[in-house]
Design a protein around this motif. Sequence first.
Motif, PDB file in Angstrom:
ATOM      1  N   THR A  52      13.010  41.587 -33.309  1.00 46.20           N
ATOM      2  CA  THR A  52      11.827  41.156 -34.029  1.00 46.20           C
ATOM      3  C   THR A  52      10.887  40.366 -33.105  1.00 46.20           C
ATOM      4  O   THR A  52      11.210  40.094 -31.950  1.00 46.20           O
ATOM      5  CB  THR A  52      12.208  40.266 -35.213  1.00 46.20           C
ATOM      6  OG1 THR A  52      12.737  39.023 -34.701  1.00 46.20           O
ATOM      7  CG2 THR A  52      13.242  40.934 -36.105  1.00 46.20           C
ATOM      8  N   THR A  53       9.755  39.976 -33.660  1.00 42.57           N
ATOM      9  CA  THR A  53       8.784  39.229 -32.874  1.00 42.57           C
ATOM     10  C   THR A  53       9.316  37.857 -32.453  1.00 42.57           C
ATOM     11  O   THR A  53       8.848  37.288 -31.466  1.00 42.57           O
ATOM     12  CB  THR A  53       7.482  39.039 -33.655  1.00 42.57           C
ATOM     13  OG1 THR A  53       7.783  38.430 -34.913  1.00 42.57           O
ATOM     14  CG2 THR A  53       6.793  40.388 -33.909  1.00 42.57           C
ATOM     15  N   VAL A  54      10.296  37.350 -33.182  1.00 44.05           N
ATOM     16  CA  VAL A  54      10.856  36.048 -32.835  1.00 44.05           C
ATOM     17  C   VAL A  54      12.201  36.186 -32.112  1.00 44.05           C
ATOM     18  O   VAL A  54      12.881  35.191 -31.898  1.00 44.05           O
ATOM     19  CB  VAL A  54      11.008  35.148 -34.077  1.00 44.05           C
ATOM     20  CG1 VAL A  54       9.649  34.810 -34.649  1.00 44.05           C
ATOM     21  CG2 VAL A  54      11.903  35.796 -35.113  1.00 44.05           C
ATOM     22  N   GLY A  55      12.559  37.417 -31.776  1.00 45.78           N
ATOM     23  CA  GLY A  55      13.735  37.621 -30.940  1.00 45.78           C
ATOM     24  C   GLY A  55      15.044  37.882 -31.652  1.00 45.78           C
ATOM     25  O   GLY A  55      16.091  37.933 -31.002  1.00 45.78           O
ATOM     26  N   SER A  56      15.015  38.061 -32.957  1.00 46.53           N
ATOM     27  CA  SER A  56      16.242  38.406 -33.671  1.00 46.53           C
ATOM     28  C   SER A  56      16.600  39.856 -33.382  1.00 46.53           C
ATOM     29  O   SER A  56      15.742  40.738 -33.440  1.00 46.53           O
ATOM     30  CB  SER A  56      16.062  38.208 -35.171  1.00 46.53           C
ATOM     31  OG  SER A  56      15.828  36.846 -35.456  1.00 46.53           O
ATOM     32  N   THR A  57      17.871  40.082 -33.087  1.00 47.59           N
ATOM     33  CA  THR A  57      18.302  41.418 -32.676  1.00 47.59           C
ATOM     34  C   THR A  57      19.274  42.039 -33.668  1.00 47.59           C
ATOM     35  O   THR A  57      19.959  41.336 -34.421  1.00 47.59           O
ATOM     36  CB  THR A  57      18.959  41.381 -31.290  1.00 47.59           C
ATOM     37  OG1 THR A  57      20.072  40.482 -31.333  1.00 47.59           O
ATOM     38  CG2 THR A  57      17.973  40.923 -30.229  1.00 47.59           C
ATOM     39  N   ASN A  58      19.319  43.352 -33.624  1.00 50.99           N
ATOM     40  CA  ASN A  58      20.236  44.112 -34.462  1.00 50.99           C
ATOM     41  C   ASN A  58      20.698  45.307 -33.647  1.00 50.99           C
ATOM     42  O   ASN A  58      19.887  45.938 -32.951  1.00 50.99           O
ATOM     43  CB  ASN A  58      19.541  44.581 -35.736  1.00 50.99           C
ATOM     44  CG  ASN A  58      20.452  45.389 -36.625  1.00 50.99           C
ATOM     45  OD1 ASN A  58      21.541  44.952 -36.981  1.00 50.99           O
ATOM     46  ND2 ASN A  58      20.028  46.591 -36.996  1.00 50.99           N
ATOM     47  N   TYR A  59      21.988  45.629 -33.716  1.00 53.87           N
ATOM     48  CA  TYR A  59      22.552  46.719 -32.920  1.00 53.87           C
ATOM     49  C   TYR A  59      23.379  47.659 -33.780  1.00 53.87           C
ATOM     50  O   TYR A  59      24.025  47.232 -34.739  1.00 53.87           O
ATOM     51  CB  TYR A  59      23.468  46.169 -31.821  1.00 53.87           C
ATOM     52  CG  TYR A  59      22.776  45.335 -30.781  1.00 53.87           C
ATOM     53  CD1 TYR A  59      22.686  43.956 -30.911  1.00 53.87           C
ATOM     54  CD2 TYR A  59      22.217  45.939 -29.656  1.00 53.87           C
ATOM     55  CE1 TYR A  59      22.045  43.190 -29.949  1.00 53.87           C
ATOM     56  CE2 TYR A  59      21.588  45.169 -28.682  1.00 53.87           C
ATOM     57  CZ  TYR A  59      21.496  43.801 -28.844  1.00 53.87           C
ATOM     58  OH  TYR A  59      20.871  43.046 -27.876  1.00 53.87           O
TER      59      TYR A  59
END
Length: 114
Positions: A52-59
């Motif tokens: 996301t724009t704030v750096g939250s990641t999903n894999y």
Amino acid sequence: QVQLVESGGGLVQPGGSLRLSCAAPISIFRIYTMGWYRQAPGAQRELVATITTVGSTNYADSVKGRFTISRDNAKNTVYLQMKSLKPENTAVYYCNGRRVDNYWGQGTQVTVSS
């Protein structure tokens, strides 16, 4: 026309590493969730990772611990660092920008083979 420009694909041996890059227009990069998807021959396109724009990641479960997605806000670029690559990771990898709408890159081929 919005362009997401991928680079970094290629041929790598099993166990090797590659880093994919995707440059996006600032109008997209600053407000869109960026991600990587892939499509193997005969298969549907599937999620690899998003950020996301704030750096939250999903894999995707299959890549957790081996792939890392990151973004460089100064360069409007998103990266996918891939390690311990397996033959089943062979696919065309697509960069994606998603908000209400979707933008796609042209894809970059990743081939994992000895």
